[in-house]
Each structure stands twice: as C-alpha cells, then as structure tokens.
Motif scaffolding. Structure first.
Motif, PDB file in Angstrom:
ATOM      1  N   ARG A  50       0.831  -1.133   0.144  1.00 49.35           N
ATOM      2  CA  ARG A  50       0.125  -0.114   0.024  1.00 49.35           C
ATOM      3  C   ARG A  50       0.797   1.134  -0.028  1.00 49.35           C
ATOM      4  N   ASN A  51       2.135   1.018   0.548  1.00 51.91           N
ATOM      5  CA  ASN A  51       2.914   2.281   0.585  1.00 51.91           C
ATOM      6  C   ASN A  51       3.497   2.791  -0.870  1.00 51.91           C
ATOM      7  N   ALA A  52       3.709   1.527  -1.482  1.00 52.32           N
ATOM      8  CA  ALA A  52       4.196   1.775  -2.714  1.00 52.32           C
ATOM      9  C   ALA A  52       2.880   2.495  -3.775  1.00 52.32           C
ATOM     10  N   ASP A  53       1.653   1.981  -3.716  1.00 47.32           N
ATOM     11  CA  ASP A  53       0.815   2.773  -4.400  1.00 47.32           C
ATOM     12  C   ASP A  53       0.499   4.074  -3.743  1.00 47.32           C
ATOM     13  N   ALA A  54       0.837   4.378  -2.366  1.00 45.34           N
ATOM     14  CA  ALA A  54       0.684   5.837  -1.998  1.00 45.34           C
ATOM     15  C   ALA A  54       1.897   6.730  -2.574  1.00 45.34           C
ATOM     16  N   LEU A  55       2.898   6.069  -2.579  1.00 41.20           N
ATOM     17  CA  LEU A  55       3.921   6.844  -3.268  1.00 41.20           C
ATOM     18  C   LEU A  55       3.546   7.094  -4.938  1.00 41.20           C
ATOM     19  N   VAL A  56       3.262   6.341  -5.590  1.00 43.05           N
ATOM     20  CA  VAL A  56       2.609   6.622  -6.854  1.00 43.05           C
ATOM     21  C   VAL A  56       1.463   7.813  -6.721  1.00 43.05           C
ATOM     22  N   ASN A  57       0.622   7.667  -5.874  1.00 41.05           N
ATOM     23  CA  ASN A  57      -0.356   8.959  -5.665  1.00 41.05           C
ATOM     24  C   ASN A  57       0.634  10.238  -5.413  1.00 41.05           C
ATOM     25  N   VAL A  58       1.636  10.104  -4.718  1.00 42.04           N
ATOM     26  CA  VAL A  58       2.452  11.405  -4.564  1.00 42.04           C
ATOM     27  C   VAL A  58       3.198  11.776  -5.941  1.00 42.04           C
TER      28      VAL A  58
END
Length: 228
Positions: A50-58
């Motif tokens: 989920r952190n990887a996807d969150a950093l894609v958001n960033v």
C-alpha cells in the motif's frame, strides 16, 4: 538534488531481495508477529504494497492517502492474506511505483506526503528505499541492519539526523561512527551529547529499531528520540 534514477534502481534491487527472502515463508509464518509491535509479517507486507501505491499517488499529484484511517484500514484488510497473494501484491505495486518513476517529470518539484510533510520529488525514491530496507529487517527473517548496503546506511543516518535537527526535545547531539559525524537535536545552547557506535547500531537507534545499549554516550544520557 537526489539521483532519482539511481535510487529507483536501488529500490528495485532491495525489493527483489525482500521478495526472494519472503518467498521462503509459508502461510503460518506470515501470520506470526513481526518485529513491529502489534503487526504480523502480513501487516508488514501489506504496508509495503500500500505504501508503494501511496507513493505513486504522490508522484502523480494526488493525496498520498485519503486519510490516516483509510491507510490503517487498508493494512488491516490486507494483512491476513496468504503468502502468494501478499508477494504478488508487493511485486505488482512495486512495478507500478517503478513505472511512475520512469515517467518524464520535473524532479525538482515539491510534493506532499503524509501529515502535511513536503519534500522534493527526487527524494521520493529514496523514501521508498527506506521503507523496503527497514521493513525487510522488521520481518525478522534473517536480514539485519548489518546487512543493509553501506551507502544506504550512511544516507539514512543523515536523513534521520536531519529530521531531528532543531527538535526541542532532543538535546544538541553529535553522532559518530568514528569516521563520519552528524549533528542533530536542538540548536539551542546547552550541554552537547556525543553518541558513538557502529553505523548499523546508530541507524538502529535513530530508526527506533534498537535501544542504543551498544552505543557509547558521553556528555549525558542517550537522548530519547521522538517516534517516527
């Protein structure tokens, strides 16, 4: 500015190390406690995905997480999954992060992370590298702070020393491994504490992974650091 291309390659390599090691687990061991209080190994793997996807958001200009509650709920939802699902998710989300990092962009732009924290876009890959390396250690499956790449350890010590610089609850502190030195803590006058030890031990203390018992402290007690 950070070398985001080099850091993306380091993230990829670190992710492969983690996936190779985690593939030796089974469904029962994924459900066992990790080294993080209250989290199983499944929680750690779910968080990494989920952190990887969150950093894609960033990187793509969206909110990192809709809310702190949504972040926590996603981890709790995904933590009980079987090993093969966990590993597939970590791999697929890591690929999405790499794809987002390969898109031509202004890497000098300012991006927003959690809790109003901002940073330069070029530092986002290093932030992801931190997540992968430290949480690999947190899995408790034979990868230790001493196994981290030396350049990562030095950069993460610098990163954390900078993070605590100016913090009023941390006394003026010099951190040294006998070769390199960093300053952190309050910039106000007062007794200066010197903390000396091997780089992995210094990193473990700064990152909240070790209690600092192996460190030599001069000029006062070992500073208590705020939670990350």
């Amino acid at each position: 500015m950070a070398d985001h291309v080099r850091d993306l390659a380091s993230v990829r390599d670190a992710t492969e190390r983690l996936l190779t090691a985690a593939a030796k687990l089974n469904n029962d061991s994924v459900a066992e406690p990790s080294r993080l209080p209250g989290w199983t190994r499944g929680h750690v793997l779910a968080h990494l995905a989920r952190n990887a996807d969150a950093l894609v958001n960033v990187l793509e200009g969206r909110l990192m997480y809709v809310s702190g509650e949504a972040r926590d709920a996603g981890i709790e939802r995904d933590a009980p999954r079987p090993l093969d699902v966990q590993l597939s998710d970590v791999r697929a989300s890591a690929a999405r992060f790499q794809e987002a990092g390969a898109v031509p962009a202004d890497w000098s732009r300012t991006v927003e992370l959690r809790n109003g924290v901002t940073d330069i876009a070029s530092r986002v890959p290093f932030r992801r590298w931190i997540e992968v390396e430290l949480h690999h250690v947190d899995l408790g499956i034979g990868y230790e702070l001493e196994d981290l790449p030396a350049d990562f350890t030095e950069r993460e010590i610098t990163f954390l020393a900078d993070r605590f610089t100016g913090h009023p609850e941390v006394p003026p502190t010099v951190i040294t491994d006998g070769t390199r030195a960093w300053r952190t803590g309050s910039e106000a006058g007062g007794p200066e504490v010197t903390v000396t030890g091997a780089a992995p031990e210094l990193l473990g203390w700064l990152a909240g992974r070790r209690d600092g018992a192996e460190l030599d402290v001069q000029g006062g007690a070992l500073p208590t650091l705020p939670a990350l």
